[in-house]
Design an enzyme around this catalytic site. Structure first.
Site, PDB file in Angstrom:
ATOM      1  N   ASP A 259      35.472 -48.811  24.907  1.00  0.00           N
ATOM      2  CA  ASP A 259      35.604 -49.323  26.509  1.00  0.00           C
ATOM      3  C   ASP A 259      34.126 -48.666  27.271  1.00  0.00           C
ATOM      4  OD1 ASP A 259      36.296 -50.646  28.741  1.00  0.00           O
ATOM      5  OD2 ASP A 259      37.500 -48.908  29.378  1.00  0.00           O
TER       6      ASP A 259
ATOM      7  N   HIS B 262      27.843 -55.659  25.209  1.00  0.00           N
ATOM      8  CA  HIS B 262      28.528 -55.726  24.070  1.00  0.00           C
ATOM      9  C   HIS B 262      27.900 -55.543  22.481  1.00  0.00           C
ATOM     10  CE1 HIS B 262      32.009 -56.617  26.479  1.00  0.00           C
ATOM     11  NE2 HIS B 262      31.490 -57.756  26.965  1.00  0.00           N
TER      12      HIS B 262
ATOM     13  N   LEU C 217      37.020 -46.731   3.197  1.00  0.00           N
ATOM     14  CA  LEU C 217      37.605 -46.739   4.453  1.00  0.00           C
ATOM     15  C   LEU C 217      38.303 -48.195   4.618  1.00  0.00           C
ATOM     16  CD1 LEU C 217      37.773 -45.838   7.456  1.00  0.00           C
ATOM     17  CD2 LEU C 217      35.581 -46.971   7.675  1.00  0.00           C
TER      18      LEU C 217
END
Ligand code: FPP
Length: 245
Positions: free
Chosen positions: A16, A33, A127
């Protein structure tokens, strides 16, 4: 970093603050973004280097459609850009990608990029990088309940629905590998809420917050938070001596 005894198995991240970062730098929100995507790239590699098993990021929520068309399509274009520029490095780092959410509702070029990302990393065993895209926790639970209802109606099964039944029908349960509940959820930018992220799975997650806007969040701060998790005492509703972790 050497793995600690209490190393989280799964870390969720609510990325955020991109919009406020953009405002602070006097640039359009979409550039915030873009900076957020750059930050995400760094954190994925940091998580992989730390030996983390699962990382889930909240990239686009079911509520984010309410934003301007320009912003929404800007985020979707970033997905295409990300896959084009990062696929090779993700494969080199043995990162396996999985999507949580109904991403088939995105524009065709984004869907094609995501399909390529998922298929090209399917063989990777490092991962598990889960990207929540067009994801909402309540939507996920509602879908799971409706699927269960349909199955039970079809089979005439009137037995009570269990927590395990619901878990198995969530995106995390339907996935072809086991995604455990998140041990730790991090939210950046100073907002103190979980905003429909992994609503069912986060029932006992440890929460950590930082005032840092997501584009400024560094691998060092990420590692500090992962280390700090070792100091949390998790009781899962039991007494101290009964704690599981
Ligand atoms: C929240 O910040 C962030 C988002 C809604 C989008 C996050 C997207 C990325 C980091 C890019 C993802 C890229 C790929 C390839 C998956 P905000 O806009 O709500 O910030 P604000 O609260 O400051 O306005």
């Amino acid at each position: 970093m050497a793995k600690q005894a209490k190393f989280p198995t799964h870390v969720g991240v609510i990325m955020d603050g991109n919009g406020r970062w953009a405002k602070a730098h006097g640039v359009p929100r979409v550039m915030g973004h873009n900076a957020g995507m750059e930050s995400m790239k760094r954190i994925v590699i940091a998580a992989s280097n730390l030996g983390l098993e699962n990382l889930t990021v909240y990239a686009f929520s079911t509520e984010n459609w309410k934003r301007s068309t320009e912003e929404v399509s800007g985020i979707f274009k970033l997905i295409v850009k990300y896959v084009r520029s990062e696929l090779e490095e993700l494969i080199e780092n043995n990162v396996h990608i999985n999507i949580l959410g109904q991403y088939d509702m995105l524009p065709a070029d984004s869907v094609a990029s995501i399909d390529r990302l998922v298929a090209s990393t399917a063989h990777c065993t490092g991962l598990n990088f889960n990207i929540a895209l067009n994801y909402g926790g309540r939507d996920e639970i509602t879908r799971a309940v409706n699927e269960l209802l349909a199955e039970r109606l079809a089979s005439g099964d009137a037995s009570p629905v269990t927590e395990a039944d619901i878990s198995a029908h969530l995106y995390t349960g339907l996935c072809h590998f086991d995604i455990p509940d998140p041990d730790l959820i991090i939210r950046t930018s100073g907002e103190l809420r979980t905003s429909n992220f992994l609503t069912w799975q986060a029932a006992y997650s440890e929460l950590m917050f930082t005032d840092t806007y997501w584009p400024d969040f560094t691998p060092e701060e990420f590692e500090e938070m992962v280390r700090a998790y070792a100091n949390r005492e998790r009781r899962f509703g039991g007494r101290k001596e009964e704690s599981k972790a």
